[in-house]
Design a protein around this motif. Sequence first.
Motif, PDB file in Angstrom:
ATOM      1  N   PRO A  21       0.845  -1.198   0.000  1.00 29.57           N
ATOM      2  CA  PRO A  21       0.000   0.000   0.000  1.00 29.57           C
ATOM      3  C   PRO A  21       0.882   1.251   0.000  1.00 29.57           C
ATOM      4  N   GLN A  22       0.481   2.243  -0.767  1.00 25.39           N
ATOM      5  CA  GLN A  22       1.265   3.464  -0.884  1.00 25.39           C
ATOM      6  C   GLN A  22       0.704   4.513   0.077  1.00 25.39           C
ATOM      7  N   TYR A 167      -2.531  -5.792   7.510  1.00 30.68           N
ATOM      8  CA  TYR A 167      -1.584  -6.430   8.429  1.00 30.68           C
ATOM      9  C   TYR A 167      -0.149  -6.028   8.084  1.00 30.68           C
ATOM     10  N   ASP A 168       0.178  -6.074   6.810  1.00 29.53           N
ATOM     11  CA  ASP A 168       1.552  -5.842   6.371  1.00 29.53           C
ATOM     12  C   ASP A 168       1.981  -4.398   6.600  1.00 29.53           C
ATOM     13  N   GLY A 180      12.826  -4.650  10.739  1.00 30.58           N
ATOM     14  CA  GLY A 180      13.480  -4.316   9.488  1.00 30.58           C
ATOM     15  C   GLY A 180      12.553  -3.693   8.463  1.00 30.58           C
ATOM     16  N   ALA A 181      13.110  -3.301   7.330  1.00 29.90           N
ATOM     17  CA  ALA A 181      12.386  -2.549   6.314  1.00 29.90           C
ATOM     18  C   ALA A 181      11.279  -3.353   5.653  1.00 29.90           C
ATOM     19  N   LEU A 182      11.396  -4.672   5.631  1.00 29.69           N
ATOM     20  CA  LEU A 182      10.353  -5.537   5.082  1.00 29.69           C
ATOM     21  C   LEU A 182       9.610  -6.290   6.181  1.00 29.69           C
ATOM     22  N   SER A 183       9.842  -5.911   7.423  1.00 26.13           N
ATOM     23  CA  SER A 183       9.228  -6.599   8.573  1.00 26.13           C
ATOM     24  C   SER A 183       9.479  -8.102   8.520  1.00 26.13           C
ATOM     25  N   VAL A 213       1.013 -13.128   5.948  1.00 25.53           N
ATOM     26  CA  VAL A 213       1.397 -12.482   4.687  1.00 25.53           C
ATOM     27  C   VAL A 213       2.753 -12.950   4.181  1.00 25.53           C
ATOM     28  N   GLY A 214       3.315 -13.990   4.790  1.00 28.90           N
ATOM     29  CA  GLY A 214       4.531 -14.599   4.270  1.00 28.90           C
ATOM     30  C   GLY A 214       5.816 -13.868   4.574  1.00 28.90           C
TER      31      GLY A 214
END
Length: 403
Positions: A21-22, A167-168, A180-183, A213-214
């Motif tokens: 999402p932006q 969630y993400d 981190g930047a990508l969780s 969400v992997g």
Amino acid sequence: MTHQFDVAPPYTAVALHGVSPQPSHDEAARFDFLANLNKYLSGTLGPGNKLAYDTRVLPGFVAENGREPRDRFEIRHAMNRDPHHRFWSALKRNSMEMRQQNGRAMVLRQLDELNARARQYNEGRDTLELDPSVAVPRYQSAIDIHCMPGSYHGEELPGDVSAGANYDCGIFATTAGGLGALSDGGGQALVKWAQTERPGWQPQRILDIGCTVGHNIVPLALAFPDCEVIAIDTAAPSLRYAHARAQSLGATNIRFVQANAENLSRWADESFDWVQTTMFLHETSGTALPRIIREGYRVLKPGGLMLHLEQPQYSDAMPLYEQFIRDWDAFNNNEPFWSAMHALDLKTIMQDAGFAADDLFVTGVRAVVDTDIFPSAGEEKEEDHGRAAVWHAYGAWKGGKPA
């Protein structure tokens, strides 16, 4: 250049992927506020709970009852009357509700675009298997876990990805960037642990249970590109998002499957080298959890690894106050099974599933964090959501660790 942050890193430090999402300016600013509020609640106001307990609540309890508290529940009832704890608790609960509402508004504003982007990654690929006959279990459907509207399985439109996207996008704020930047600090930690614990190991099949969400399984898939990874969950919207996210990040060796881990009958006995969960068991019921462990044992190969990342189990060695403060989520953050699950004897449950006592181990695993975002990540020895999360890993090598 290494950047120093005196506060949580800005939301713009989030690494974007194909279905991210932006955020608008205001949405990013809200997440920045919430990230720093969480740091403040954890690092500044949080210790005041122990001070209140030691100086007011415990002496008051002893004066009233003629004894110290017997368990964490008596401490909770006493602490819930203390003004500092009530203030801290209300702020903490509201921070989660605000995080969910900001993420939800951000996702709904661009849902059509997110769904379209997800379809580009999902349609025509055989690595996403959804099964409408798989029911969401009541322990997942009866409550909005983490205060997330619709929980993991809610849909705004048929076939959408809203639950996964919400969630993400909010994990970064909830953990103040500590994953981190990508969780994906949990998944990065698993890779580092496996490569250190068993150098050169190349598992051929991995089963990830409760993948959401992997974000925790993608690092493993990238680290072991020749491995077939199966990631399962009961929530279709999360799986749609997870598959698109993984595909956009190049983790094309993951098959996302809608399935309930209580019944893994579609997979044969002894068919996986590694079976794992990451911060998942506390979201299952006391009835479901042993079934999941038994099924995981059944599909695990001899010499294979079962590993569960969780917070530490409560025990006689853990002070009652620590049990109480760790229990907060169970009563205030829509985590109804947290308290009971952490009081279970996981070692006994794993032995009942078939593991020998000598197969079992417990170790610590720290999230791996991008040091360009947090140069001092890893300095703390205890859990600190302002930096890097620390988990206990409850594991077993089936039949003993291979030489």
